[in-house]
Scaffold this active site. Sequence first.
Site, PDB file in Angstrom:
ATOM      1  N   ASP A 103       0.729  -1.192   0.162  1.00 14.92           N
ATOM      2  CA  ASP A 103      -0.030  -0.114  -0.052  1.00 14.92           C
ATOM      3  C   ASP A 103       0.992   1.176   0.032  1.00 14.92           C
ATOM      4  O   ASP A 103       1.974   1.002  -0.079  1.00 14.92           O
ATOM      5  CB  ASP A 103      -1.013  -0.049   1.255  1.00 14.92           C
ATOM      6  CG  ASP A 103      -0.345   0.233   2.601  1.00 14.92           C
ATOM      7  OD1 ASP A 103       0.788   0.282   2.732  1.00 14.92           O
ATOM      8  OD2 ASP A 103      -0.879   0.257   3.359  1.00 14.92           O
TER       9      ASP A 103
ATOM     10  N   CYS B 115       3.277  -2.927   3.949  1.00 12.65           N
ATOM     11  CA  CYS B 115       2.498  -1.610   4.217  1.00 12.65           C
ATOM     12  C   CYS B 115       3.221  -1.102   5.507  1.00 12.65           C
ATOM     13  O   CYS B 115       4.400  -1.074   5.526  1.00 12.65           O
ATOM     14  CB  CYS B 115       1.028  -2.226   4.864  1.00 12.65           C
ATOM     15  SG  CYS B 115       0.877  -3.197   6.124  1.00 12.65           S
TER      16      CYS B 115
ATOM     17  N   ARG C  19       8.637 -33.322  11.138  1.00 18.55           N
ATOM     18  CA  ARG C  19       7.448 -32.865  12.157  1.00 18.55           C
ATOM     19  C   ARG C  19       6.731 -31.708  11.740  1.00 18.55           C
ATOM     20  O   ARG C  19       5.482 -31.347  12.078  1.00 18.55           O
ATOM     21  CB  ARG C  19       7.989 -32.803  13.407  1.00 18.55           C
ATOM     22  CG  ARG C  19       9.104 -31.566  13.651  1.00 18.55           C
ATOM     23  CD  ARG C  19       9.867 -31.788  14.943  1.00 18.55           C
ATOM     24  NE  ARG C  19      10.394 -30.695  15.312  1.00 18.55           N
ATOM     25  CZ  ARG C  19      11.814 -30.245  14.912  1.00 18.55           C
ATOM     26  NH1 ARG C  19      12.403 -31.043  14.091  1.00 18.55           N
ATOM     27  NH2 ARG C  19      12.228 -29.079  15.133  1.00 18.55           N
TER      28      ARG C  19
HETATM   29  C1  RB5 Z   1      -1.938   2.859   6.448  1.00 24.12           C
HETATM   30  O1  RB5 Z   1      -1.769   4.230   7.167  1.00 24.12           O
HETATM   31  C2  RB5 Z   1      -1.666   1.803   7.511  1.00 24.12           C
HETATM   32  O2  RB5 Z   1      -2.677   1.611   8.312  1.00 24.12           O
HETATM   33  C3  RB5 Z   1      -1.205   0.492   6.724  1.00 24.12           C
HETATM   34  O3  RB5 Z   1       0.013   0.732   5.864  1.00 24.12           O
HETATM   35  C4  RB5 Z   1      -0.836  -0.784   7.458  1.00 24.12           C
HETATM   36  O4  RB5 Z   1       0.194  -0.313   8.652  1.00 24.12           O
HETATM   37  C5  RB5 Z   1      -1.924  -1.532   8.099  1.00 24.12           C
HETATM   38  O5  RB5 Z   1      -1.729  -2.481   8.898  1.00 24.12           O
END
Ligand code: RB5
Length: 150
Positions: A8, A65, A132
């Site tokens: 993201d 993210c 295992r």
């Molecule tokens: C975005 O601000 C943030 O919430 C996302 O990148 C991530 O950290 C979510 O878990």
Amino acid sequence: MKVAIASDHGGYQHKEAIKNHLDELGIEYKDFGTDSPDSVDYPDYARPVSEAVTSGEYDRGILICGTGIGMSIAANKVKGVRCALVHDVFTAQVTRQHNDSNVLAMGQRVIGEGLALLIVETWLKGEFEGGRHQARIDKITALEDAYGRH
Ligand code: RB5
């Protein structure tokens, strides 16, 4: 080895750095976005990468993210994904050996670029030990199958 990668906005810079590193390592990848630091929703990127891995089209997935947490939660909703949230080299190695993790999640706001690249390299090279550990993964799959019916 074919890698599906996405982030993201909170992981955009690390994603671009990881792509450069994969180029240096000669590892094939597809970038599933995002394509800029503009705000987006991480599940929209976790899903295509996860499905690219579970379909068999790609061997591994990498998701970044801000924290890695949202991406890992979303990815682990996809049947067949074993996504590991990793911020150190030890767990990068051991999650391959023990969990046969097929998706790696990291947080750009948690670790620097240098460590992220080392984690990626360690994780991609790590090999599942089976034995295992396979029996334990079979139990995770059974859990997934049981709850997948509802
Ligand atoms: C975005 O601000 C943030 O919430 C996302 O990148 C991530 O950290 C979510 O878990």
